[in-house]
Each structure stands twice: as structure tokens, then as C-alpha cells.
Design a protein around this motif. Structure first.
Motif, PDB file in Angstrom:
ATOM      1  N   ARG A  75       0.854  -1.192   0.000  1.00 34.72           N
ATOM      2  CA  ARG A  75       0.000   0.000   0.000  1.00 34.72           C
ATOM      3  C   ARG A  75       0.892   1.243   0.000  1.00 34.72           C
ATOM      4  NH1 ARG A  75      -5.012   0.353   1.333  1.00 34.72           N
ATOM      5  NH2 ARG A  75      -5.037  -1.632   2.449  1.00 34.72           N
ATOM      6  N   CYS A  76       0.537   2.227  -0.804  1.00 33.42           N
ATOM      7  CA  CYS A  76       1.235   3.513  -0.798  1.00 33.42           C
ATOM      8  C   CYS A  76       0.603   4.380   0.292  1.00 33.42           C
ATOM      9  CB  CYS A  76       1.099   4.182  -2.163  1.00 33.42           C
ATOM     10  SG  CYS A  76       1.974   5.747  -2.291  1.00 33.42           S
ATOM     11  N   ILE A  77       1.419   4.843   1.234  1.00 27.17           N
ATOM     12  CA  ILE A  77       0.883   5.635   2.344  1.00 27.17           C
ATOM     13  C   ILE A  77       1.269   7.116   2.249  1.00 27.17           C
ATOM     14  CG2 ILE A  77       0.637   3.682   3.903  1.00 27.17           C
ATOM     15  CD1 ILE A  77       3.282   4.529   5.225  1.00 27.17           C
ATOM     16  N   ARG A  78       2.132   7.438   1.295  1.00 25.78           N
ATOM     17  CA  ARG A  78       2.464   8.841   1.003  1.00 25.78           C
ATOM     18  C   ARG A  78       2.861   8.932  -0.460  1.00 25.78           C
ATOM     19  NH1 ARG A  78       7.491  11.107   3.786  1.00 25.78           N
ATOM     20  NH2 ARG A  78       6.344  10.499   5.632  1.00 25.78           N
ATOM     21  N   GLU A 101      -0.679  -0.979 -11.524  1.00 28.02           N
ATOM     22  CA  GLU A 101      -1.746  -0.203 -10.879  1.00 28.02           C
ATOM     23  C   GLU A 101      -1.132   1.028 -10.235  1.00 28.02           C
ATOM     24  OE1 GLU A 101      -5.544   0.759  -9.859  1.00 28.02           O
ATOM     25  OE2 GLU A 101      -5.122  -1.182 -10.796  1.00 28.02           O
ATOM     26  N   GLU A 102      -1.811   2.164 -10.347  1.00 30.32           N
ATOM     27  CA  GLU A 102      -1.367   3.352  -9.632  1.00 30.32           C
ATOM     28  C   GLU A 102      -1.878   3.258  -8.198  1.00 30.32           C
ATOM     29  OE1 GLU A 102      -1.716   8.198  -9.763  1.00 30.32           O
ATOM     30  OE2 GLU A 102      -1.900   7.086 -11.636  1.00 30.32           O
ATOM     31  N   LEU A 103      -0.946   3.223  -7.261  1.00 28.04           N
ATOM     32  CA  LEU A 103      -1.276   3.219  -5.841  1.00 28.04           C
ATOM     33  C   LEU A 103      -0.904   4.590  -5.302  1.00 28.04           C
ATOM     34  CD1 LEU A 103       0.210  -0.231  -4.685  1.00 28.04           C
ATOM     35  CD2 LEU A 103      -2.085   0.262  -5.579  1.00 28.04           C
ATOM     36  N   THR A 104      -1.833   5.223  -4.598  1.00 24.68           N
ATOM     37  CA  THR A 104      -1.569   6.555  -4.051  1.00 24.68           C
ATOM     38  C   THR A 104      -2.065   6.619  -2.611  1.00 24.68           C
ATOM     39  OG1 THR A 104      -3.691   7.598  -4.612  1.00 24.68           O
ATOM     40  CG2 THR A 104      -2.015   7.549  -6.347  1.00 24.68           C
ATOM     41  N   ALA A 105      -1.552   7.597  -1.892  1.00 27.17           N
ATOM     42  CA  ALA A 105      -2.042   7.823  -0.538  1.00 27.17           C
ATOM     43  C   ALA A 105      -3.519   8.205  -0.585  1.00 27.17           C
ATOM     44  CB  ALA A 105      -1.220   8.909   0.150  1.00 27.17           C
ATOM     45  N   GLU A 106      -3.946   8.869  -1.644  1.00 27.05           N
ATOM     46  CA  GLU A 106      -5.332   9.319  -1.746  1.00 27.05           C
ATOM     47  C   GLU A 106      -6.295   8.196  -2.118  1.00 27.05           C
ATOM     48  OE1 GLU A 106      -2.761  11.224  -3.135  1.00 27.05           O
ATOM     49  OE2 GLU A 106      -2.844  12.511  -1.368  1.00 27.05           O
ATOM     50  N   ASN A 107      -5.916   7.325  -3.073  1.00 27.07           N
ATOM     51  CA  ASN A 107      -6.873   6.282  -3.480  1.00 27.07           C
ATOM     52  C   ASN A 107      -6.883   5.097  -2.513  1.00 27.07           C
ATOM     53  OD1 ASN A 107      -4.835   4.400  -4.308  1.00 27.07           O
ATOM     54  ND2 ASN A 107      -4.996   5.009  -6.455  1.00 27.07           N
ATOM     55  N   ARG A 108      -5.866   4.977  -1.674  1.00 20.48           N
ATOM     56  CA  ARG A 108      -5.787   3.972  -0.609  1.00 20.48           C
ATOM     57  C   ARG A 108      -5.951   2.539  -1.107  1.00 20.48           C
ATOM     58  NH1 ARG A 108      -9.225   7.996   1.953  1.00 20.48           N
ATOM     59  NH2 ARG A 108      -7.898   9.300   3.246  1.00 20.48           N
ATOM     60  N   LYS A 109      -5.624   2.297  -2.376  1.00 19.37           N
ATOM     61  CA  LYS A 109      -5.673   0.940  -2.911  1.00 19.37           C
ATOM     62  C   LYS A 109      -4.439   0.178  -2.459  1.00 19.37           C
ATOM     63  CE  LYS A 109      -8.161   2.191  -7.125  1.00 19.37           C
ATOM     64  NZ  LYS A 109      -8.103   2.195  -8.604  1.00 19.37           N
ATOM     65  N   ALA A 110      -4.548  -1.146  -2.448  1.00 20.23           N
ATOM     66  CA  ALA A 110      -3.408  -2.006  -2.128  1.00 20.23           C
ATOM     67  C   ALA A 110      -3.447  -3.215  -3.048  1.00 20.23           C
ATOM     68  CB  ALA A 110      -3.462  -2.449  -0.670  1.00 20.23           C
ATOM     69  N   LEU A 111      -2.291  -3.822  -3.243  1.00 25.43           N
ATOM     70  CA  LEU A 111      -2.205  -5.072  -3.993  1.00 25.43           C
ATOM     71  C   LEU A 111      -1.881  -6.203  -3.033  1.00 25.43           C
ATOM     72  CD1 LEU A 111      -0.272  -3.967  -7.204  1.00 25.43           C
ATOM     73  CD2 LEU A 111      -2.671  -4.682  -7.051  1.00 25.43           C
ATOM     74  N   VAL A 112      -2.604  -7.317  -3.189  1.00 21.90           N
ATOM     75  CA  VAL A 112      -2.321  -8.549  -2.457  1.00 21.90           C
ATOM     76  C   VAL A 112      -1.601  -9.440  -3.448  1.00 21.90           C
ATOM     77  CG1 VAL A 112      -3.292 -10.496  -1.193  1.00 21.90           C
ATOM     78  CG2 VAL A 112      -4.412  -8.253  -1.069  1.00 21.90           C
TER      79      VAL A 112
END
Length: 177
Positions: A75-78, A101-112
Motif C-alpha cells: 500500500r502507498c501511504i504517502r 496499478e497506480e497506488l496513491t495515498a489518496e486512493n488507498r488501494k493495495a495489492l495482495v
């Protein structure tokens, strides 16, 4: 928490279900029970942070081999990153397929990410930070990698990296078997 299957077998994209009020929001970022209900066997063995000062920093593609492949939740946290996973599980129906996938602090997406896949990312903003929940401890003798621009994968990165470690830039070509 919502789980969505990607084009790579066993690679899931998660989105938080948040509850908000005048104070802000609250969301569950990890839950054993929710993972189990979605068919994911995962227990956290280690938690890592990756801090990246500059936009255009590339890390990866990294993995850990058997007997301790390293499944992870990333997960991107910043900031923001373009996060990439390549399936190197030879018996998988999506062998050699990649997903970004674009992971951002704003979209709060994560990859498993299942064990047996390689993982890397390119920072899209300065001061980007990732949180890794690792399903296995790091074992240096089992750590490896594949080159980020290996023609066997044909990954479509958003732009050329500006900063990359010599080790990551010089991994050999993947031998397709």
C-alpha cells in the motif's frame, strides 16, 4: 474492504471501505477474517517501509524463492507509485503476465501479491512511501530479481526511471521455460 481479482491469477486489488465524519475517516486496512472470507491465506510475518525521496525512482523487480516465497500486501501511504507485478509461477495460467496499478495515498488501494510473483514500482511523486505487510521473513540467500525492462515481460512503464540501483538495472534477462 473490497477485493477485486486482476488479470493475474491470485493477484488482488483491494479498496478500503471507509467511514467518515467531521473528524475524518476510519478504515480497516487488514483483517485476517476478511482475507479468509475471500480465499486468501495470509499471515503477517514482517512489516516493511520503503521511503523514496525523488519522483522517478524505480525499485524492483524483486522476489524471494522457495522454500520461502514472499506473498505481500503493498500500500502507498504517502505520494504515488506505479506498482507492477509479474507472474513467474510456471504452472500458473497467467505465467509471464504483468499487471500495473497506480497506488496513491489518496486512493488507498493495495495489492495482495501471491508468492512466486516479482514486484517493483516507479515513484510518480517526490517523497513517496510504501508499506509492505510480508507473509514471510526476508531471507537474503533466497532474494532475487528480474530487470525492470526485460523484454520477456514487456511492461509498459509510464516513463523511464531517473534513479535505479545498479543491482536492479543489471539483472539478467529472464529465461522463459
Amino acid at each position: 474492504m473490497k477485493f477485486e481479482q486482476t488479470d493475474v491469477e491470485g493477484l488482488l486489488l483491494t479498496e478500503l471501505t471507509s467511514f467518515g465524519d467531521e473528524r475524518g475517516f476510519f478504515a480497516r486496512a487488514f483483517c485476517d477474517q476478511m482475507f479468509a472470507e475471500n480465499g486468501i491465506e495470509f499471515s503477517v510475518r514482517q512489516i516493511n517501509l520503503s521511503g523514496n525521496t525523488s519522483q522517478g525512482t524505480l525499485r524492483g523487480l524483486h522476489y524471494q524463492t522457495a522454500p520461502k516465497p514472499d506473498p505481500k500486501v503493498v500500500r502507498c501511504i504517502r505520494g504515488a507509485v506505479w506498482d507492477v507485478v509479474v507472474d513467474l509461477r510456471q504452472k500458473s495460467p497467467t505465467y509471464l503476465k504483468w499487471y500495473g496499478e497506480e497506488l496513491t495515498a489518496e486512493n488507498r488501494k493495495a495489492l495482495v501479491i501471491p508468492g512466486g510473483c516479482v514486484h517493483g514500482f516507479l515513484t510518480l511523486e517526490d517523497d513517496s512511501e510504501l508499506l509492505y505487510l510480508m507473509g514471510e521473513e526476508f531471507v537474503a540467500d533466497l532474494a532475487g530479481g528480474q530487470r525492470w525492462n526485460d523484454p520477456a515481460f514487456a511492461i509498459e512503464w509510464p516513463f523511464e526511471p531517473k534513479i535505479i540501483a545498479d543491482r536492479d538495472a543489471n539483472y539478467p534477462d529472464y529465461i522463459v521455460s
